[in-house]
Design a protein around this motif. Structure first.
Motif, mmCIF file in Angstrom:
data_model
loop_
_atom_site.group_PDB
_atom_site.id
_atom_site.type_symbol
_atom_site.label_atom_id
_atom_site.label_comp_id
_atom_site.label_asym_id
_atom_site.label_seq_id
_atom_site.Cartn_x
_atom_site.Cartn_y
_atom_site.Cartn_z
ATOM 1 N N ARG B 590 0.701 -1.086 -0.105
ATOM 2 C CA ARG B 590 -0.108 -0.006 0.022
ATOM 3 C C ARG B 590 0.888 1.090 0.081
ATOM 4 O O ARG B 590 1.866 1.416 0.749
ATOM 5 C CB ARG B 590 -0.948 0.049 1.277
ATOM 6 C CG ARG B 590 -1.454 1.413 1.481
ATOM 7 C CD ARG B 590 -2.861 1.325 2.029
ATOM 8 N NE ARG B 590 -3.185 0.344 2.888
ATOM 9 C CZ ARG B 590 -4.260 0.288 3.500
ATOM 10 N NH1 ARG B 590 -5.353 1.184 3.218
ATOM 11 N NH2 ARG B 590 -4.459 -0.502 4.386
ATOM 12 N N VAL B 592 1.010 4.513 0.942
ATOM 13 C CA VAL B 592 0.502 5.827 1.537
ATOM 14 C C VAL B 592 1.283 7.101 1.484
ATOM 15 O O VAL B 592 2.470 7.091 1.621
ATOM 16 C CB VAL B 592 0.244 5.368 3.340
ATOM 17 C CG1 VAL B 592 -0.147 6.604 3.952
ATOM 18 C CG2 VAL B 592 -0.331 4.206 3.474
ATOM 19 N N GLU B 594 2.114 9.848 3.025
ATOM 20 C CA GLU B 594 2.295 10.809 3.977
ATOM 21 C C GLU B 594 2.879 11.879 3.516
ATOM 22 O O GLU B 594 3.665 11.841 2.728
ATOM 23 C CB GLU B 594 2.914 10.031 5.130
ATOM 24 C CG GLU B 594 2.151 8.748 5.714
ATOM 25 C CD GLU B 594 1.040 9.327 6.312
ATOM 26 O OE1 GLU B 594 0.878 10.539 6.916
ATOM 27 O OE2 GLU B 594 0.045 8.432 6.312
ATOM 28 N N PRO B 595 2.629 13.142 4.140
ATOM 29 C CA PRO B 595 3.576 14.252 3.940
ATOM 30 C C PRO B 595 4.983 14.097 4.437
ATOM 31 O O PRO B 595 4.970 13.892 5.657
ATOM 32 C CB PRO B 595 2.778 15.393 4.435
ATOM 33 C CG PRO B 595 1.862 14.746 5.693
ATOM 34 C CD PRO B 595 1.518 13.585 5.138
ATOM 35 N N ASP B 596 5.755 14.013 3.531
ATOM 36 C CA ASP B 596 7.272 13.509 3.960
ATOM 37 C C ASP B 596 7.668 14.815 4.760
ATOM 38 O O ASP B 596 7.574 15.892 4.245
ATOM 39 C CB ASP B 596 7.935 13.484 2.828
ATOM 40 C CG ASP B 596 7.995 11.912 2.477
ATOM 41 O OD1 ASP B 596 8.467 11.535 1.368
ATOM 42 O OD2 ASP B 596 7.583 11.049 3.293
ATOM 43 N N ASP B 597 8.364 14.329 5.674
ATOM 44 C CA ASP B 597 9.025 15.348 6.688
ATOM 45 C C ASP B 597 10.368 15.919 6.029
ATOM 46 O O ASP B 597 11.366 15.206 5.790
ATOM 47 C CB ASP B 597 9.187 14.738 8.147
ATOM 48 C CG ASP B 597 9.936 15.814 9.202
ATOM 49 O OD1 ASP B 597 9.997 17.041 8.567
ATOM 50 O OD2 ASP B 597 10.294 15.237 10.154
ATOM 51 N N ASP B 600 13.593 15.175 7.851
ATOM 52 C CA ASP B 600 14.000 13.954 8.316
ATOM 53 C C ASP B 600 14.959 13.513 7.067
ATOM 54 O O ASP B 600 14.676 13.273 5.860
ATOM 55 C CB ASP B 600 12.937 12.900 8.222
ATOM 56 C CG ASP B 600 13.032 11.761 8.420
ATOM 57 O OD1 ASP B 600 14.078 11.381 8.759
ATOM 58 O OD2 ASP B 600 12.010 10.488 8.532
ATOM 59 N N ALA B 602 16.311 10.787 6.680
ATOM 60 C CA ALA B 602 16.142 9.202 6.534
ATOM 61 C C ALA B 602 15.008 9.096 5.100
ATOM 62 O O ALA B 602 14.060 9.830 5.098
ATOM 63 C CB ALA B 602 15.781 8.218 7.310
ATOM 64 N N SER B 603 15.428 8.254 4.231
ATOM 65 C CA SER B 603 14.473 7.827 2.952
ATOM 66 C C SER B 603 13.647 6.883 3.689
ATOM 67 O O SER B 603 13.983 6.114 4.108
ATOM 68 C CB SER B 603 15.324 7.775 1.788
ATOM 69 O OG SER B 603 15.811 6.405 2.000
ATOM 70 N N PRO B 604 12.398 6.899 3.324
ATOM 71 C CA PRO B 604 11.454 6.079 3.466
ATOM 72 C C PRO B 604 11.814 4.662 3.070
ATOM 73 O O PRO B 604 11.939 4.327 2.171
ATOM 74 C CB PRO B 604 10.130 6.224 3.094
ATOM 75 C CG PRO B 604 10.227 7.838 2.595
ATOM 76 C CD PRO B 604 11.470 8.009 2.203
ATOM 77 N N ALA B 605 11.853 3.563 3.956
ATOM 78 C CA ALA B 605 12.083 2.511 3.522
ATOM 79 C C ALA B 605 10.798 1.457 3.340
ATOM 80 O O ALA B 605 10.010 1.509 4.027
ATOM 81 C CB ALA B 605 13.061 1.480 4.847
ATOM 82 N N ARG B 606 10.859 0.906 2.205
ATOM 83 C CA ARG B 606 9.668 0.414 1.743
ATOM 84 C C ARG B 606 9.831 -1.130 1.812
ATOM 85 O O ARG B 606 10.688 -1.696 1.233
ATOM 86 C CB ARG B 606 9.242 0.732 0.498
ATOM 87 C CG ARG B 606 7.660 0.361 -0.036
ATOM 88 C CD ARG B 606 7.398 1.229 -0.992
ATOM 89 N NE ARG B 606 6.846 2.465 -0.371
ATOM 90 C CZ ARG B 606 7.060 3.666 -0.776
ATOM 91 N NH1 ARG B 606 7.348 3.721 -2.112
ATOM 92 N NH2 ARG B 606 6.364 4.686 -0.098
ATOM 93 N N THR B 607 8.866 -1.949 2.642
ATOM 94 C CA THR B 607 8.743 -3.139 2.818
ATOM 95 C C THR B 607 7.914 -3.755 1.761
ATOM 96 O O THR B 607 6.810 -3.304 1.761
ATOM 97 C CB THR B 607 8.673 -3.649 4.050
ATOM 98 O OG1 THR B 607 9.415 -2.622 5.111
ATOM 99 C CG2 THR B 607 8.639 -4.812 4.437
ATOM 100 N N MET B 610 4.417 -5.797 2.987
ATOM 101 C CA MET B 610 3.551 -4.913 4.174
ATOM 102 C C MET B 610 2.087 -4.593 3.513
ATOM 103 O O MET B 610 2.481 -4.031 2.516
ATOM 104 C CB MET B 610 4.435 -4.224 4.821
ATOM 105 C CG MET B 610 5.572 -4.687 5.508
ATOM 106 S SD MET B 610 6.136 -4.319 7.065
ATOM 107 C CE MET B 610 7.219 -4.931 7.770
ATOM 108 N N VAL B 611 1.148 -4.501 3.977
ATOM 109 C CA VAL B 611 0.023 -4.139 3.899
ATOM 110 C C VAL B 611 -0.497 -2.790 4.547
ATOM 111 O O VAL B 611 -0.286 -2.733 5.621
ATOM 112 C CB VAL B 611 -1.102 -5.066 3.889
ATOM 113 C CG1 VAL B 611 -2.391 -4.556 3.406
ATOM 114 C CG2 VAL B 611 -0.800 -6.266 3.494
#
Lengths: 247, 611
Positions: B590, B592, B594-597, B600, B602-607, B610-611
């Motif tokens: 999925r 999502v 989200e408004p990225d900070d 931050d 760190a780059s979002p880790a995508r698993t 995961m749902v």
């Protein structure tokens, strides 16, 4: 910035044994962690460090020996109630991927302590504040970095107001640049007065932060003592060999 | 989830799916409007379930073989009956007091069939209605399969079996019979121009079709010592004969005459008399009050002329020498001279002018009869569709609940939970669906008869649900077991018990992962729901397949079944695409937004999963 923590407790393991079938993992472990202190458990892979943590909170039931909190055996207690007193943080975070970050933190307080929605939300946000992730409350764990996920995992454990915290190689799965932040957070918990047991490969951290360092090999605590003694005056040949390999 | 997000995560896919959906729906709508808007010019002439009238009378077949010792050998017909007035109408031994529950079929016009209004009728059923009028109870007809009819009568699922049943000794071991109300000839039907010209030409190696469990089957096996090809119903045999997949069909004469139409590439070449057996209603052996009452009623409808009127209207044939309906004391019915009428009809009946149709024309007639589409669609929509959906939905609920219990028991550490779950799953996954339906429907039917009021509908739902549970249980189990051990560990470390951990953490994740497999299971359940027709449904309980099949039986045309098939597609195709959609979402995770900070680092880790 911390929520009022309950009084920390001391932890002691006396001659703890555990086998899985014919595979003996713990062969008489002794460990003593006074209230409000931090014990670092080091040792080679497969020496039983992680299994020891899971035996101390009775995810595995010991075959023999005793486990004491504040001097009282906990082996006859309800294991679920015991685990509510002991927070645990894992190498792979083990966040619940189908729930939001805030839900991860508030699930146990809501269901186990029967906290109402608003109260739980307040508590959850306070814990997320404590680890600096309030703004991620509504995100899914999968969208966070490893370091952020581990912070959420810590907040999740803290939300149950534990008297004791276990860290099982909490930084081993992190990118190097994220390790420091998590270690700093653990050090902060120590200064808040919690009793901590930290299984780690970070020797620098063990030396700087732990009050006691226990070296485990083949299912036993081979040597333990203050960090200076363990790291600079190793008595046993096994510890000397281990330190020569990791330092 | 906002529409923007939705479209972001599957732009191409959605467009694609929408296109396919649009196309299929358009096709269906066009087809339906087309079919419905069509004028109905000749529906009546394909309706085989209407009385053919006395003008269609036939004389005694000339080529009758081995009938001599027939009626003389009869040791079952009663010498007389109790007068109607002396019948105790309160003690007929009925399953439901005041209602005569009758198991019948729809595939053998003009003896037994279902008319265009969805009512069971035909000579046998109209006569039974007349008899019941004399006795008091209301008649409730329920459609079933011939292969299970006698067992269902014996098990008191039906009070009476009405299906041109010939009373053989073998059948008398299972059920009791009334006195005879009709008799049977066998007809030999062969493709036009076949070298088989009579019963004596039948030989091993030929493919000779019969309906399973009929006297014709017994005749071929026991008397002629041949190995017939068995079919579930008369229409399927005849369709196979017409397409030359069979060399011959041994049929009851009434069916043969009702089914073989002028211009069909098949002919009736010989008839034979049904030895020493007559046609009667089947009743449970021990229910003598009902047998006696029906015998009294039968003699009464013979005496007042009703039998003769119905017989002349529906099945006008000259009676075989020495045979007459009812008890031995019953008056001989007064019938028109069928032989004379038949003789007068003879020139007209010979369809010399109609040349055999080409194979292509045959296929077009069989599958693409627009009048029948128009006739079938309202029934499919009003009766079939709701029933199919109710059956599937209720069975799905049972399957989901029981499947979840099975899954949880199957991964339990307790052996006494694991083993029963294992055995249940092995048994229900290992049995053919039809067998389960018959075992539950006919085996448990009588046991829970009081609860279900002998309505097979709940039993059908139960059977489908129990079967689905075995599959759904395995799907859930694989999903739950695919959830990383760390999830259970983390949950238990927080202080949750095993069952709380399963309920709050493990099962919700496991179920999400197997949603595609689950939807596939619902698709097969939807299709399997057609099997409940084995249990016997009243007209308003018929699901899609049965509605199509009845109209198919009534007309001998396959178009209604094709129409039913289109309804199934209308349900399954969107579901299939739903599976693909879910699968796609699960595989890509999925997303999502989200408004990225911005602060931050760190780059979002995508698993992945995961749902």
């Amino acid at each position: 910035m911390s929520t009022p923590s309950p009084e920390p407790v001391s932890l002691a393991a006396n001659d703890v044994h555990l086998s899985f079938g014919s595979n003996t993992v713990l062969r008489g472990v002794d460990l003593d962690v006074p209230a409000g202190t931090t014990a670092a458990v080091i040792g080679p892979s497969g020496s039983g460090k992680s299994t020891l943590l899971r035996t101390l909170n009775r995810l595995h039931e010991p075959d023999r020996g005793d486990i004491l909190l504040d001097g009282r055996s906990v082996l006859k207690d309800d294991p679920d109630a015991l685990r509510q007193r002991i927070g645990m943080v894992f190498q792979h975070f083990n966040l619940f991927p189908h729930r939001t970050v805030l839900d991860n933190v508030t699930l146990a307080p809501r269901k186990l302590k029967r906290l109402g929605g608003d109260e739980a939300r307040e508590l959850g946000l306070a814990q997320l504040d404590r680890v600096g992730l309030r703004h991620k409350a509504d995100a899914r764990p999968a969208t966070l970095s490893g370091g952020q996920q581990q912070r959420v995992a810590i907040a999740r454990a803290l939300a149950m107001a534990p008297q004791l915290m276990f860290f099982d190689e909490a930084t081993s799965a992190l990118d190097p640049e994220l390790v420091k932040g998590i270690l700093a957070l653990i050090a902060e918990l120590k200064s808040d007065g919690l009793t901590l047991v930290v299984v780690t490969h970070e020797m620098g951290f063990a030396r700087s932060t732990a009050d006691t360092v226990a070296f485990m090999d083949r299912g036993q605590v081979v040597e333990s003592g203050p960090p200076q003694k363990v790291f600079e005056a190793a008595e046993t040949e096994r510890l000397q060999r281990f330190l020569s390999q990791v330092l | 989830m906002s529409p923007t997000r939705l479209s972001r995560c599957g732009d191409g896919y959605f467009a694609n799916m929408t296109r396919i959906l649009k196309a299929s729906v358009t096709a269906l709508v066009v087809l339906m409007t087309f079919a419905m808007g069509w004028a109905p010019p000749a529906v009546a002439d394909v309706d085989q379930c209407a009385p053919p009238g006395v003008q269609s009378a036939s004389a005694l077949p000339t080529n009758l073989a081995a009938a001599a010792k027939g009626p003389g050998e009869d040791k079952y017909t009663t010498a007389s009956v109790a007068p109607l007035a002396s019948v105790n109408r309160a003690a007929l031994g009925l399953i439901t007091p005041g209602v005569l529950t009758v198991g019948t079929l729809s595939d053998a016009p003009p003896s037994i069939c279902i008319d265009s209004a969805g009512q069971f009728t035909g000579f046998d059923n109209e006569l039974l209605r007349a008899i019941a009028d004399k006795l008091g109870p209301q008649v409730n007809f329920v459609g079933t399969e011939f292969s299970g009819l006698l067992a269902q009568v014996a098990a008191r699922r039906f009070d009476v079996g009405s299906s041109s049943i010939t009373t053989t000794d073998a059948r008398r071991r299972t059920v009791g019979f009334t006195n005879g109300y009709d008799f049977g000839y066998f007809s030999l039907v062969v493709p036009t121009g076949s070298p088989i010209t009579g019963f004596d030409k039948l030989a091993a190696g030929q493919r000779i079709g019969v309906v399973q469990g009929t006297v014709q089957e017994a005749y071929l096996v026991d008397t002629l010592h041949l190995d017939p090809v068995k079919f579930p119903d008369y229409n399927t045999v005849y369709a196979s004969l017409k397409t030359r997949q069979l060399d011959a069909w041994v049929a009851p004469s009434q069916q043969a005459q009702g089914t073989v139409q002028a211009g069909d590439p098949a002919t009736i070449v010989e008839n034979t008399f049904s030895l020493d057996n007559f046609v009667a209603y089947a009743v449970a052996k021990e229910n003598n009050p009902l047998i006696d009452a029906l015998n009294s009623g039968l003699d009464a409808v013979i005496a007042d002329g009703t039998w003769a009127r119905l017989y002349s209207d529906w099945v006008p044939r000259a009676l075989p020498p020495g045979w007459r309906p009812g008890s031995k004391a019953a008056l001989a019915p007064t019938l028109p001279d069928f032989a004379a009428i038949a003789a007068g009809n003879a020139p007209a009946a010979a369809p010399s002018g109609s040349a055999p149709k080409s194979t292509l024309a045959q296929l077009k007639d069989s599958f693409l009869d627009w009048d029948l589409y128009k006739q079938a669609i309202p029934d499919l929509f009003k009766t079939g569709l709701p029933n199919t959906l109710i059956l599937t939905f209720c069975a799905s609920i049972i399957g989901l609940v029981l499947g979840m219990l099975l899954a949880v028991a199957g991964i339990s550490r307790a052996r006494w939970l694991r083993w029963p779950a294992r055995v249940y799953t092995d048994v229900f996954r290992g049995l053919p669906e039809v067998v389960v339906i018959l075992i539950i429907g006919l085996g448990f039917g009588p046991v829970v008869g009081g609860l279900t009021n002998n309505n097979p509908y709940p039993l059908g739902i139960a059977a489908l649900g129990l079967m689905a549970a075995a599959y759904v249980g395995e799907i859930f189990r694989s999903g739950i077991q695919s959830v990383e051990a760390g999830q259970l560990e983390a949950s238990r470390a927080l202080g949750f018990s095993y069952s709380e951990s399963m309920r709050l953490v493990v099962i919700p994740q496991g179920v999400r992962r197997v949603l595609p497999a689950l939807v596939n299971q619902f698709i097969s359940l939807l299709k399997a729901s057609s099997l409940v027709y084995f249990l016997g449904l009243i007209a308003s309980q018929r699901e899609l397949f049965q509605v199509g099949r009845d109209l198919n039986a009534q007309t001998g045309n396959l178009s209604p079944l094709v129409a039913a098939g289109l309804f199934y597609l209308m349900l399954t195709i969107p579901l299939t695409h739903l599976v693909n959609l879910i699968d796609d979402r699960l595989r890509r995770g999925r997303q999502v937004a989200e408004p990225d900070d911005p602060l931050d680092p760190a780059s979002p880790a995508r698993t992945q999963e995961m749902v």
